[in-house]
Design a protein around this motif. Structure first.
Motif, PDB file in Angstrom:
ATOM      1  N   ILE A 262      39.027  19.586  62.748  1.00 30.22           N
ATOM      2  CA  ILE A 262      37.744  20.229  63.092  1.00 30.22           C
ATOM      3  C   ILE A 262      37.030  20.683  61.825  1.00 30.22           C
ATOM      4  N   ASP A 263      37.758  21.315  60.919  1.00 31.76           N
ATOM      5  CA  ASP A 263      37.116  21.734  59.657  1.00 31.76           C
ATOM      6  C   ASP A 263      36.772  20.514  58.799  1.00 31.76           C
ATOM      7  N   ARG A 264      37.521  19.447  58.956  1.00 35.12           N
ATOM      8  CA  ARG A 264      37.287  18.262  58.131  1.00 35.12           C
ATOM      9  C   ARG A 264      36.165  17.406  58.738  1.00 35.12           C
ATOM     10  N   LEU A 265      35.118  17.176  57.931  1.00 40.00           N
ATOM     11  CA  LEU A 265      33.997  16.382  58.419  1.00 40.00           C
ATOM     12  C   LEU A 265      34.140  14.939  57.948  1.00 40.00           C
ATOM     13  N   VAL A 266      33.721  14.013  58.802  1.00 44.96           N
ATOM     14  CA  VAL A 266      33.739  12.599  58.416  1.00 44.96           C
ATOM     15  C   VAL A 266      32.421  11.954  58.846  1.00 44.96           C
ATOM     16  N   ALA A 267      32.091  10.863  58.208  1.00 49.27           N
ATOM     17  CA  ALA A 267      30.894  10.095  58.582  1.00 49.27           C
ATOM     18  C   ALA A 267      31.260   8.622  58.500  1.00 49.27           C
ATOM     19  N   CYS A 268      31.766   8.100  59.604  1.00 51.99           N
ATOM     20  CA  CYS A 268      32.122   6.684  59.632  1.00 51.99           C
ATOM     21  C   CYS A 268      30.991   5.934  60.300  1.00 51.99           C
ATOM     22  N   SER A 269      30.235   5.169  59.521  1.00 52.94           N
ATOM     23  CA  SER A 269      29.184   4.368  60.138  1.00 52.94           C
ATOM     24  C   SER A 269      29.312   2.961  59.597  1.00 52.94           C
ATOM     25  N   ASP A 270      28.816   2.002  60.359  1.00 49.83           N
ATOM     26  CA  ASP A 270      29.032   0.600  60.002  1.00 49.83           C
ATOM     27  C   ASP A 270      28.675   0.323  58.557  1.00 49.83           C
ATOM     28  N   GLY A 271      29.630  -0.134  57.817  1.00 45.57           N
ATOM     29  CA  GLY A 271      29.359  -0.641  56.483  1.00 45.57           C
ATOM     30  C   GLY A 271      29.152   0.407  55.410  1.00 45.57           C
ATOM     31  N   LEU A 272      29.212   1.661  55.758  1.00 39.70           N
ATOM     32  CA  LEU A 272      28.995   2.701  54.743  1.00 39.70           C
ATOM     33  C   LEU A 272      29.910   2.483  53.542  1.00 39.70           C
ATOM     34  N   CYS A 273      31.141   2.157  53.842  1.00 39.34           N
ATOM     35  CA  CYS A 273      32.123   2.015  52.765  1.00 39.34           C
ATOM     36  C   CYS A 273      32.008   0.685  52.042  1.00 39.34           C
ATOM     37  N   MET A 274      31.364  -0.295  52.644  1.00 37.26           N
ATOM     38  CA  MET A 274      31.388  -1.628  52.056  1.00 37.26           C
ATOM     39  C   MET A 274      30.076  -2.050  51.420  1.00 37.26           C
ATOM     40  N   SER A 275      28.943  -1.547  51.929  1.00 33.80           N
ATOM     41  CA  SER A 275      27.715  -2.151  51.450  1.00 33.80           C
ATOM     42  C   SER A 275      26.632  -1.169  51.027  1.00 33.80           C
ATOM     43  N   SER A 276      26.789   0.080  51.374  1.00 37.60           N
ATOM     44  CA  SER A 276      25.735   1.019  50.997  1.00 37.60           C
ATOM     45  C   SER A 276      25.649   1.117  49.470  1.00 37.60           C
ATOM     46  N   ARG A 277      24.413   1.102  48.980  1.00 32.73           N
ATOM     47  CA  ARG A 277      24.200   1.147  47.529  1.00 32.73           C
ATOM     48  C   ARG A 277      24.925   2.345  46.913  1.00 32.73           C
ATOM     49  N   LYS A 278      24.760   3.476  47.596  1.00 31.70           N
ATOM     50  CA  LYS A 278      25.325   4.709  47.054  1.00 31.70           C
ATOM     51  C   LYS A 278      26.851   4.616  46.870  1.00 31.70           C
TER      52      LYS A 278
ATOM     53  N   VAL B 246      41.522  20.017  76.817  1.00 34.67           N
ATOM     54  CA  VAL B 246      41.663  20.402  75.398  1.00 34.67           C
ATOM     55  C   VAL B 246      40.288  20.768  74.833  1.00 34.67           C
ATOM     56  N   LEU B 247      39.307  19.911  75.099  1.00 32.23           N
ATOM     57  CA  LEU B 247      37.964  20.179  74.570  1.00 32.23           C
ATOM     58  C   LEU B 247      37.408  21.489  75.119  1.00 32.23           C
ATOM     59  N   GLY B 248      37.592  21.690  76.433  1.00 28.38           N
ATOM     60  CA  GLY B 248      37.072  22.908  77.074  1.00 28.38           C
ATOM     61  C   GLY B 248      37.660  24.156  76.419  1.00 28.38           C
ATOM     62  N   ARG B 249      38.956  24.141  76.198  1.00 25.55           N
ATOM     63  CA  ARG B 249      39.627  25.312  75.597  1.00 25.55           C
ATOM     64  C   ARG B 249      39.152  25.528  74.157  1.00 25.55           C
ATOM     65  N   LEU B 250      39.008  24.427  73.401  1.00 27.16           N
ATOM     66  CA  LEU B 250      38.543  24.567  72.012  1.00 27.16           C
ATOM     67  C   LEU B 250      37.134  25.161  71.990  1.00 27.16           C
ATOM     68  N   ARG B 251      36.309  24.749  72.950  1.00 26.33           N
ATOM     69  CA  ARG B 251      34.935  25.295  73.006  1.00 26.33           C
ATOM     70  C   ARG B 251      34.975  26.784  73.340  1.00 26.33           C
ATOM     71  N   GLU B 252      35.835  27.145  74.294  1.00 26.63           N
ATOM     72  CA  GLU B 252      35.967  28.583  74.629  1.00 26.63           C
ATOM     73  C   GLU B 252      36.365  29.394  73.399  1.00 26.63           C
ATOM     74  N   MET B 253      37.157  28.775  72.541  1.00 25.14           N
ATOM     75  CA  MET B 253      37.622  29.478  71.328  1.00 25.14           C
ATOM     76  C   MET B 253      36.555  29.489  70.242  1.00 25.14           C
ATOM     77  N   GLY B 254      35.433  28.820  70.501  1.00 28.26           N
ATOM     78  CA  GLY B 254      34.325  28.846  69.543  1.00 28.26           C
ATOM     79  C   GLY B 254      34.322  27.718  68.527  1.00 28.26           C
ATOM     80  N   HIS B 255      35.179  26.712  68.730  1.00 32.23           N
ATOM     81  CA  HIS B 255      35.190  25.589  67.779  1.00 32.23           C
ATOM     82  C   HIS B 255      34.017  24.650  68.064  1.00 32.23           C
ATOM     83  N   PRO B 256      33.407  24.077  67.028  1.00 31.66           N
ATOM     84  CA  PRO B 256      32.217  23.221  67.197  1.00 31.66           C
ATOM     85  C   PRO B 256      32.589  21.797  67.621  1.00 31.66           C
ATOM     86  N   VAL B 257      33.057  21.646  68.866  1.00 32.82           N
ATOM     87  CA  VAL B 257      33.469  20.307  69.305  1.00 32.82           C
ATOM     88  C   VAL B 257      32.717  19.898  70.576  1.00 32.82           C
TER      89      VAL B 257
END
Ligand code: SF4
Length: 237
Positions: free
Chosen positions: A38-54, A226-237
């Motif tokens: 939850i604390d770890r953010l990811v951004a997996c989008s098509d080709g980001l790792c293979m072709s994006s200039r950046k 699981v999701l419902g309980r995590l939301r009750e606990m205030g996690h951003p899911v």
């Protein structure tokens, strides 16, 4: 002690430790590693790792070109039913012929075969656009659920799902708990992956990015609780 005994012992120890681990929340039979998913953010989008200039400098450093992908016997059985059709896609047949097969067996288990470049034999580049997983492509083209065919590790990455006697641990690749379960793995290999290093303000919690996988594997009702309980606990899911 055999390798299997050793792994069973490690799983028992880690699952025992989860009960008192301050980073872990237990919901029913599911343990969620909060920092890793939850604390770890990811951004997996098509080709980001293979072709994006950046991220061009990361070309070749993606999950499909870096790892030895482990297979379960069930993965091999499911794939064996469709591999003749997938081989017809672009250069996949040639890659498999060159590798003398699409999976191999060694003392550590079953693995997907690689091309000479290190990429998986099923990763193939269409005339336009970034390389694609041809198992995924074949399933979508045929209106089928890709998760019924693609190896589980590939579907889940960078999430790591471990099971021990009907209990599950949801953690992330390279996390403290994952490394405790699988001592063969190393965090170093993935630290520069584009998906795991999103720019500030970009990306979603890993557990949100991969929640369809978790729903598929844990079942809609269990995952919903699981999701419902995590939301009750205030996690951003
Ligand atoms: S099977 Fe598909 S997702 Fe898995 S490593 Fe090969 S190309 Fe990548």
């Amino acid at each position: 002690m055999t390798q299997v005994d050793d792994q069973e012992k490690r799983y028992e120890e880690v699952f025992r430790s989860l009960k008192t681990d301050p980073d872990v929340v237990k919901i029913g039979y599911v343990y969620v590693d909060i920092p890793a998913t939850i604390d770890r953010l990811v951004a997996c989008s098509d080709g980001l790792c293979m072709s994006s200039r950046k991220f061009k400098k990361l070309k070749g450093k993606t999950c499909c070109t870096t790892f030895n992908v482990p297979l379960e016997t069930e993965d091999v059985e499911r794939l064996a039913c469709i591999v003749d059709e997938v081989k017809e896609i672009r250069d996949v047949g040639k890659a498999i012929e060159k590798a003398e097969g699409w999976w191999r067996h060694d003392e550590d288990g079953l693995w997907l075969e690689d091309r000479p470049s290190g990429a998986c034999v099923f990763l193939s580049v269409p005339p336009e656009g970034p390389p694609l997983c041809t198992i995924h492509e074949w399933a979508l083209t045929n209106g089928l659920e890709f998760r019924d065919y693609k190896p589980e590790t590939c579907c889940l990455f960078p999430l790591y799902l471990a099971e021990q006697e009907n209990e599950y641990l949801v953690t992330g690749y390279g996390s403290r708990l994952m490394l405790a379960l699988d001592e063969e793995e190393s965090e170093d290999e993935i630290e520069n992956f584009a998906c795991l290093c999103p720019a500030p303000g970009v990306g979603k919690p890993l557990l949100v990015e991969q929640q369809q996988e978790l729903e598929y594997r844990l079942g809609k009702d269990r995952w919903g609780r699981v999701l419902g309980r995590l939301r009750e606990m205030g996690h951003p899911v």
